[in-house]
Design a protein around this motif. Sequence first.
Motif, PDB file in Angstrom:
ATOM      1  N   HIS A  66       0.925  -1.164  -0.092  1.00  0.00           N
ATOM      2  CA  HIS A  66       0.002   0.050   0.043  1.00  0.00           C
ATOM      3  C   HIS A  66       0.895   1.214   0.097  1.00  0.00           C
ATOM      4  O   HIS A  66       0.586   2.356  -0.707  1.00  0.00           O
ATOM      5  N   HIS A  67       1.949   1.361   0.834  1.00  0.00           N
ATOM      6  CA  HIS A  67       2.919   2.367   1.030  1.00  0.00           C
ATOM      7  C   HIS A  67       3.519   2.664  -0.324  1.00  0.00           C
ATOM      8  O   HIS A  67       3.818   3.693  -0.790  1.00  0.00           O
ATOM      9  N   ILE A  68       4.095   1.405  -0.819  1.00  0.00           N
ATOM     10  CA  ILE A  68       4.985   1.578  -2.000  1.00  0.00           C
ATOM     11  C   ILE A  68       4.077   2.423  -3.176  1.00  0.00           C
ATOM     12  O   ILE A  68       4.660   3.132  -3.796  1.00  0.00           O
ATOM     13  N   PHE A  69       2.883   1.826  -3.297  1.00  0.00           N
ATOM     14  CA  PHE A  69       2.284   2.535  -4.690  1.00  0.00           C
ATOM     15  C   PHE A  69       1.924   3.932  -4.316  1.00  0.00           C
ATOM     16  O   PHE A  69       1.860   4.875  -5.119  1.00  0.00           O
ATOM     17  N   PHE A  70       1.510   4.213  -3.030  1.00  0.00           N
ATOM     18  CA  PHE A  70       1.250   5.627  -2.472  1.00  0.00           C
ATOM     19  C   PHE A  70       2.572   6.627  -2.930  1.00  0.00           C
ATOM     20  O   PHE A  70       2.356   7.713  -3.360  1.00  0.00           O
ATOM     21  N   GLU A  71       3.838   6.062  -2.376  1.00  0.00           N
ATOM     22  CA  GLU A  71       4.908   6.854  -2.558  1.00  0.00           C
ATOM     23  C   GLU A  71       5.295   6.983  -4.208  1.00  0.00           C
ATOM     24  O   GLU A  71       5.770   7.953  -4.580  1.00  0.00           O
ATOM     25  N   ALA A  72       4.826   5.953  -4.786  1.00  0.00           N
ATOM     26  CA  ALA A  72       5.323   6.078  -6.196  1.00  0.00           C
ATOM     27  C   ALA A  72       4.497   7.086  -6.935  1.00  0.00           C
ATOM     28  O   ALA A  72       4.758   7.805  -7.890  1.00  0.00           O
ATOM     29  N   MET A  73       3.090   7.352  -6.463  1.00  0.00           N
ATOM     30  CA  MET A  73       2.371   8.376  -7.143  1.00  0.00           C
ATOM     31  C   MET A  73       2.855   9.597  -6.822  1.00  0.00           C
ATOM     32  O   MET A  73       3.021  10.522  -7.635  1.00  0.00           O
ATOM     33  N   ARG A  74       3.331   9.744  -5.581  1.00  0.00           N
ATOM     34  CA  ARG A  74       3.908  11.057  -5.068  1.00  0.00           C
ATOM     35  C   ARG A  74       5.290  11.213  -5.874  1.00  0.00           C
ATOM     36  O   ARG A  74       5.467  12.331  -6.354  1.00  0.00           O
ATOM     37  N   ASP A  75       5.947  10.462  -6.237  1.00  0.00           N
ATOM     38  CA  ASP A  75       7.293  10.489  -6.727  1.00  0.00           C
ATOM     39  C   ASP A  75       6.959  10.863  -8.228  1.00  0.00           C
ATOM     40  O   ASP A  75       7.709  11.670  -8.699  1.00  0.00           O
ATOM     41  N   LEU A  76       6.026  10.447  -8.993  1.00  0.00           N
ATOM     42  CA  LEU A  76       5.756  10.442 -10.113  1.00  0.00           C
ATOM     43  C   LEU A  76       5.231  11.900 -10.293  1.00  0.00           C
ATOM     44  O   LEU A  76       5.531  12.505 -11.404  1.00  0.00           O
ATOM     45  N   ARG A  77       4.290  12.514  -9.493  1.00  0.00           N
ATOM     46  CA  ARG A  77       4.093  13.681  -9.647  1.00  0.00           C
ATOM     47  C   ARG A  77       5.007  14.818  -9.310  1.00  0.00           C
ATOM     48  O   ARG A  77       5.087  15.736 -10.305  1.00  0.00           O
ATOM     49  N   LEU A  78       5.849  14.521  -8.621  1.00  0.00           N
ATOM     50  CA  LEU A  78       6.971  15.656  -8.393  1.00  0.00           C
ATOM     51  C   LEU A  78       8.040  15.565  -9.553  1.00  0.00           C
ATOM     52  O   LEU A  78       8.493  16.642  -9.802  1.00  0.00           O
ATOM     53  N   LYS A  79       8.214  14.455 -10.054  1.00  0.00           N
ATOM     54  CA  LYS A  79       9.329  14.415 -11.343  1.00  0.00           C
ATOM     55  C   LYS A  79       8.802  14.231 -12.722  1.00  0.00           C
ATOM     56  O   LYS A  79       9.529  14.027 -13.570  1.00  0.00           O
ATOM     57  N   ARG A  80       7.404  14.395 -12.824  1.00  0.00           N
ATOM     58  CA  ARG A  80       6.763  14.338 -14.111  1.00  0.00           C
ATOM     59  C   ARG A  80       7.481  15.411 -15.276  1.00  0.00           C
ATOM     60  O   ARG A  80       7.922  14.811 -16.273  1.00  0.00           O
ATOM     61  N   LYS A  81       7.343  16.355 -14.717  1.00  0.00           N
ATOM     62  CA  LYS A  81       8.164  17.469 -15.766  1.00  0.00           C
ATOM     63  C   LYS A  81       9.434  17.071 -16.014  1.00  0.00           C
ATOM     64  O   LYS A  81       9.785  17.409 -17.385  1.00  0.00           O
ATOM     65  N   ASN A  82      10.328  16.718 -15.135  1.00  0.00           N
ATOM     66  CA  ASN A  82      11.844  16.426 -15.459  1.00  0.00           C
ATOM     67  C   ASN A  82      11.786  15.213 -16.461  1.00  0.00           C
ATOM     68  O   ASN A  82      12.579  14.952 -17.282  1.00  0.00           O
ATOM     69  N   PHE A  83      10.828  14.243 -15.978  1.00  0.00           N
ATOM     70  CA  PHE A  83      10.712  13.185 -16.822  1.00  0.00           C
ATOM     71  C   PHE A  83      10.373  13.436 -18.324  1.00  0.00           C
ATOM     72  O   PHE A  83      11.125  12.900 -19.277  1.00  0.00           O
ATOM     73  N   GLU A  84       9.398  14.124 -18.601  1.00  0.00           N
ATOM     74  CA  GLU A  84       8.968  14.290 -19.957  1.00  0.00           C
ATOM     75  C   GLU A  84      10.179  15.287 -20.710  1.00  0.00           C
ATOM     76  O   GLU A  84      10.513  14.876 -21.800  1.00  0.00           O
ATOM     77  N   ARG A  85      10.973  16.221 -20.005  1.00  0.00           N
ATOM     78  CA  ARG A  85      11.943  16.806 -20.478  1.00  0.00           C
ATOM     79  C   ARG A  85      13.045  16.049 -20.921  1.00  0.00           C
ATOM     80  O   ARG A  85      13.910  16.358 -21.968  1.00  0.00           O
ATOM     81  N   VAL A  86      13.290  15.091 -20.095  1.00  0.00           N
ATOM     82  CA  VAL A  86      14.561  14.017 -20.502  1.00  0.00           C
ATOM     83  C   VAL A  86      14.315  13.482 -21.695  1.00  0.00           C
ATOM     84  O   VAL A  86      15.047  13.215 -22.538  1.00  0.00           O
ATOM     85  N   PHE A  87      13.028  12.939 -21.633  1.00  0.00           N
ATOM     86  CA  PHE A  87      12.646  11.974 -23.007  1.00  0.00           C
ATOM     87  C   PHE A  87      12.765  13.001 -24.133  1.00  0.00           C
ATOM     88  O   PHE A  87      13.343  12.285 -24.961  1.00  0.00           O
ATOM     89  N   MET A  88      12.353  13.899 -24.237  1.00  0.00           N
ATOM     90  CA  MET A  88      12.277  14.850 -25.438  1.00  0.00           C
ATOM     91  C   MET A  88      13.754  15.407 -25.591  1.00  0.00           C
ATOM     92  O   MET A  88      13.976  15.377 -26.732  1.00  0.00           O
TER      93      MET A  88
END
Length: 716
Positions: A66-88
């Motif tokens: 339960h904790h793993i998936f919730f923390e993953a949600m938080r991590d994705l939200r925080l790092k989403r913009k950087n993720f998309e930037r690096v991909f492009m």
Amino acid sequence: MHNDGKVVPINRAHATPSPLARLPVVLLQVRDKAAQQLQQGLQDLFDNADDTLFEMADKARSNVDHHIFFEAMRDLRLKRKNFERVFMERLFDAFASLGRAGRNEPQLVPVVSYDSAPGTSRDDQEKAVALEAMLGRVRHRDGLALGQLTSRLSALLGNRLDDRENPLGPALLCDFFLRAGRSLGVEIRVKLIMLKLFEKYVLSDADQLYGEANQLLVATGVLPELKAGPSRRPGVRAAPDGQREEALPTADQPLDENGQQAFAALQALLTVVRGSVAPTLEACAEPVPISTRDLLRLLSHLQQYVPEPEAEDDFDLRNQLEQLLTRVSVKSGKSRVVEGADEDVINLIAMLFEFILNDRSVPDTFKALIGRLQIPMLKVALLDKGFFNHASHPARRLLNEIAATVMGWSPREDYRRDTLYLRIEQVVQRLLNEFVEDPAIFSLLLTEFSAFTADERRRSDLLEQHTRDTEEARLQTEAVRQRVADVLNRRLLGKVLPCSVVQFVQQAWSQVLLLAHLKHGEQSVQWQAGLRTLDELIWSVGLQQDADAGRDLLKQLPGLLKALRDGLTSAAFDPFSTREFFVRLQALHIQAPDGADGLIEVREPFVFSAVSAEPVADLPENDPGLFQARLLRVGSWVVFDENAASVLRCKLATIMEPSSAYIFVSRTGLKVLEKSRSQLAHAFKRGALHTLEDGPLFERALTAVLGKLRQLNRGK
């Protein structure tokens, strides 16, 4: 070094400047067109990742999962913009490398096969299997279009490429994705979920990606003789899991009975504002009232011309009606006016929306959207005067539900992609497009929207509870940390001890004690054993001048060393990192401390490192700001408005005692802010913090309008 995909250099030479300058114009067009589609795919991926991970957390069978998936949600939200930037960035770099192809310049291309090498971890093997399966599905489904695109790129560049070197090939796209995801601190299960979503929202549309790229190249005469194979219908996304979106439930609810008597009481107050809706004509013939039915037709006409939310011009309903009445009057040769009762309804609705569009609880982003409901609400009120008297009226409930849902929404640049904004925009547009005179559509939309908000609330409640549990655990940890610090300070302060021993106790053994207390409690054998070992260690390094005690040490030393090593192992310390300490400890037990490890008197109290709180000036107990802070209750919505660029709406989820830490969460239930009572008081005093009224919006607006009308009548 961590490596998600094997990369091999093709050639070794010095890079020359401006590789993009060598790329043909059509290739830049291919790149930019593909970048748009891939960017859209990534946005769809992240928009849906939250839902997917939430479902996984909801179905988790253990608190750890339960904790793993919730923390993953938080991590994705925080790092989403950087993720998309690096991909492009990786995508653009890959196209730039095509300009160096065949010029003895270095390129990095992932090996096509992602088979795990001998000795790799189980996680890497699982990821390799998933990647190989993904690549196989893309090759099987879109291999022909991909091969044609690679052939055209080869012809265009005058250099033979294979699919691995194609920047739009699945091998490189997967490599971009893996490299962008290196910043995510998630475990293998989450990585596999992300890969599955990448296939669903990006790779599943590869045929469109390759089709459009091939069309651009064919249009410029690059290998037009290659015939395209059949493709899926454009705009239809592949659904590898065979899942279909379920239709939202619908239900009709009967409207309330007319409340003519209650409306008559309102009309007595509205007389003071009559005369605001009339045709702009010179006085001539006797005015001819327009029927309610004809007025509804005029409003249905206006309803089709309600400006979009982004329009800069304000939509003044009464002014628009005046213009329409003027045109009707000119055409008919008669002065057409609105009947008194209908004008009262128009004025009352206009005043209600004036309050709504100035209410702080409605975010500015949604005000224009909600303002577009003015004509539909007016038409309902004209059809059913009970609209003003019955709080259970579906149209009122729909407006209240929308307002309550958006109250916790914080501004964001890409609001047009926000799920909530899109859903409310859909509701508003359906009313403007479909509502003529049958108010049953309000019941239908209310049912659909309520189902949507109920699901959102269930999710946010679950996340909010997770946040409270996490904060309580953090508070407990802080209390234990303080307990450990007190234990160490009682044993160390004022003593003269070898420097290495003091450092070991503060940096390493403090963690052993902390984990023992957290896992087993203060009455546990593990905690008591940790304290006993600490006392024996301190005793053992102070015996150089005592021969008898030294003989006792020789007997106890093996047990002490074993206890130290067992404790470090329980706290997951690397044996290599503590080897130097044990070497020094051995020397200390044999001889007095030397210059490299001299004796020091411990004067500074030990504290665990922590993020320092924002310093604030003390306030007297009777300070108005402190009074406002004390009035805050769990569940209260507030808005922090430090400046125009930083506006945060959040809800008070819990107050952590005894530190009086106020924990605020977002609309989704995630922690966004932590403030002390003094910090809140100062924010109230400087006007940066405001509470939001959470009562039903329509009822608050009606109360405010009635108060204003009474005041106007008293001033006559």
